[in-house]
Design a protein around this motif. Structure first.
Motif, PDB file in Angstrom:
ATOM      1  N   ASN A  83      -2.186  11.016   5.113  1.00  0.00           N
ATOM      2  CA  ASN A  83      -1.688  12.087   4.359  1.00  0.00           C
ATOM      3  C   ASN A  83      -0.515  11.627   3.468  1.00  0.00           C
ATOM      4  N   PRO A  84      -0.235  12.130   2.415  1.00  0.00           N
ATOM      5  CA  PRO A  84       1.049  11.895   1.744  1.00  0.00           C
ATOM      6  C   PRO A  84       2.272  12.205   2.395  1.00  0.00           C
ATOM      7  N   GLY A  85       2.942  10.850   2.427  1.00  0.00           N
ATOM      8  CA  GLY A  85       4.216  10.985   3.180  1.00  0.00           C
ATOM      9  C   GLY A  85       4.118  10.238   4.664  1.00  0.00           C
ATOM     10  N   GLU A  86       3.044   9.509   4.838  1.00  0.00           N
ATOM     11  CA  GLU A  86       2.831   8.756   6.278  1.00  0.00           C
ATOM     12  C   GLU A  86       3.728   7.371   5.704  1.00  0.00           C
ATOM     13  N   VAL A  87       4.415   6.828   6.657  1.00  0.00           N
ATOM     14  CA  VAL A  87       4.971   5.710   6.482  1.00  0.00           C
ATOM     15  C   VAL A  87       4.343   4.587   7.173  1.00  0.00           C
ATOM     16  N   LEU A  88       3.910   3.415   6.243  1.00  0.00           N
ATOM     17  CA  LEU A  88       3.183   2.078   6.911  1.00  0.00           C
ATOM     18  C   LEU A  88       4.105   0.948   6.435  1.00  0.00           C
ATOM     19  N   VAL A  89       3.653  -0.072   7.449  1.00  0.00           N
ATOM     20  CA  VAL A  89       4.221  -1.212   7.024  1.00  0.00           C
ATOM     21  C   VAL A  89       3.281  -2.087   6.678  1.00  0.00           C
ATOM     22  N   ALA A  90       3.208  -2.848   5.562  1.00  0.00           N
ATOM     23  CA  ALA A  90       2.037  -3.846   5.056  1.00  0.00           C
ATOM     24  C   ALA A  90       2.768  -5.153   5.273  1.00  0.00           C
ATOM     25  N   THR A  91       1.774  -6.270   5.868  1.00  0.00           N
ATOM     26  CA  THR A  91       2.127  -7.567   6.233  1.00  0.00           C
ATOM     27  C   THR A  91       1.407  -8.426   5.349  1.00  0.00           C
ATOM     28  N   GLN A  92      -0.065  -8.293   4.872  1.00  0.00           N
ATOM     29  CA  GLN A  92      -0.582  -9.010   4.438  1.00  0.00           C
ATOM     30  C   GLN A  92      -1.336  -8.539   3.278  1.00  0.00           C
ATOM     31  N   ARG A  93      -1.851  -9.378   2.319  1.00  0.00           N
ATOM     32  CA  ARG A  93      -2.594  -8.898   1.285  1.00  0.00           C
ATOM     33  C   ARG A  93      -3.905  -9.448   1.068  1.00  0.00           C
ATOM     34  N   ASN A  94      -5.041  -8.875   0.773  1.00  0.00           N
ATOM     35  CA  ASN A  94      -6.300  -9.383   0.471  1.00  0.00           C
ATOM     36  C   ASN A  94      -6.635  -8.800  -0.908  1.00  0.00           C
ATOM     37  N   GLN A  95      -6.435  -9.241  -1.987  1.00  0.00           N
ATOM     38  CA  GLN A  95      -6.658  -8.607  -3.303  1.00  0.00           C
ATOM     39  C   GLN A  95      -5.959  -7.288  -3.380  1.00  0.00           C
ATOM     40  N   GLU A  96      -7.040  -6.207  -3.709  1.00  0.00           N
ATOM     41  CA  GLU A  96      -6.320  -4.930  -3.649  1.00  0.00           C
ATOM     42  C   GLU A  96      -6.023  -4.153  -2.529  1.00  0.00           C
ATOM     43  N   TRP A  97      -6.311  -4.879  -1.268  1.00  0.00           N
ATOM     44  CA  TRP A  97      -6.018  -4.346  -0.081  1.00  0.00           C
ATOM     45  C   TRP A  97      -4.848  -4.686   0.699  1.00  0.00           C
ATOM     46  N   LEU A  98      -4.190  -3.957   1.386  1.00  0.00           N
ATOM     47  CA  LEU A  98      -3.058  -4.382   2.091  1.00  0.00           C
ATOM     48  C   LEU A  98      -3.225  -4.226   3.644  1.00  0.00           C
TER      49      LEU A  98
END
Length: 365
Positions: A58-73
């Motif tokens: 849902n819009p507004g959910e908070v996430l922590v991204a740690t790695q990138r694979n092209q367009e994906w986190l």
């Protein structure tokens, strides 16, 4: 200081403590981020693994991204991948919403901006936005949940509980409200009440990893280790990509002298989240201090302890204490003494005395 059984909550707060439901705001973008707290900014965003869609976000959910694979986190606390285009940094989102609110203020836009301010720990601004949102839509349970969580973080427990109780009156099936109220009970050491609330959250959402993890922590505090293991096992069954759960289960194994199982879980935690200072720290402590010499490995202890310290830029006294212990196990007493001195400088007053005694033993060897 033995940090093996230190079950932390600050990671948990990034899982499900912000309630976005009901927001209709949509904004697409292409943020360039890595290892950063981000906010879902599009309707219909999906969290995926190789086997398919885990769930819709849902819009507004908070996430922590740690790695990138092209367009994906990669989102380690959720155990899945999301397209970078679905996320925005809190700063970028605030910038966009400032313009939108100026031209057309809505409850949803105030709510979303409040979430972004909450991520940045701008709590007064977040509270102001939530208040503005409630003026436009007074009976919005998720806003009371979010405001209750901010008040929890500020240790204003009475106000927090009032908000959460009201949210539950408005929506008796709001798992987040029970979850956060359970965290408050845990922090207040009202452990039986914490179990009750976390169980209610799990009844509403049986696969709610954050609540299962928190209940496992609570059972551990109650010295109910079998129940704690059951909770962590259930959380892993629900989603076996969440690093923190493996770290917590490893600590239980370690306490029960199941060191091989503990090491496997710590290693799995680090596979899922190489940026976990907690997992690096705890496996370092095991390698440095394990009561079974078969599992001691001072070289790996130093390696993991250094990595744990690097992540917060050598600014955490507890992690520095572990590094000093690892150096001591590896017979680098000068480095151990120097690192422990750093830990003492950064430690709170109540810990300095303990660390100084430890330093005296090293110096007088």
């Amino acid at each position: 200081m033995n940090t093996t059984l230190k079950f932390i909550l600050y990671k948990l707060t990034l899982l499900l403590v912000i309630s976005p439901y009901g927001l209709k705001y949509t904004y697409c973008g292409q943020p360039e981020i890595f290892s950063e707290t981000m906010i879902v900014a599009t309707q219909g965003a999906e969290l995926k693994t190789g086997s398919g869609v885990l769930r819709q976000l849902n819009p507004g959910e908070v996430l922590v991204a740690t790695q990138r694979n092209q367009e994906w986190l990669w989102i380690p606390l959720q155990g899945g991948w999301i397209k970078a285009a679905e996320l925005k940094s809190a700063e970028d989102l605030i910038s966009v919403l400032d313009q939108f609110i100026e031209t057309e203020p809505t409850a949803e836009r105030y709510h979303l901006r409040g979430i972004a301010q909450q991520v940045l720990k701008n709590y007064p601004a977040a509270l102001s936005d939530f208040a503005a949102s409630l003026e436009l839509k007074p009976e919005n349970a998720p806003i009371y949940v979010n405001r209750g969580n901010i008040r929890r973080l500020q240790r204003e427990y009475d106000l927090a509980l009032a908000d959460l109780n009201h949210a539950i009156q408005l929506s008796t099936k709001d798992a987040n409200a029970y979850y956060i109220r359970g965290l408050i009970r845990l922090e207040q050491k009202q452990l039986d009440s914490a179990v009750d609330d976390l169980t209610k959250a799990i009844q509403q959402e049986p696969h709610m990893v954050a609540a299962l993890n928190a209940r496992g922590i609570t059972h551990r505090e109650l010295n109910q280790f079998d129940q704690a293991l059951q909770d962590f096992n259930q959380a892993i069954k629900a989603n076996n990509f969440v690093s923190e759960v493996f770290s917590n289960r490893a600590a239980i194994w370690e306490q029960q002298s199941e060191f091989e199982s503990a090491i496997k879980d710590y290693q799995r935690a680090l596979e899922l989240n190489p940026a976990s200072a907690v997992a690096h720290n705890d496996i370092a402590w095991l390698y440095a201090t394990c009561s079974d010499t078969k599992f001691q490995n001072p070289v790996l202890a130093v390696k993991h302890a250094r990595k744990a310290c690097e992540l917060p830029r050598f600014d955490d006294w507890n992690l520095l204490d572990t590094l000093a212990t690892a150096y001591q196990a590896d017979q680098h007493l000068d480095k151990a003494s120097h690192t422990l001195t750093q830990a003492i400088e950064k430690a709170p007053a109540e810990q300095k005395k303990v660390l100084k005694k430890k330093l005296d033993k090293i110096v007088n060897k």
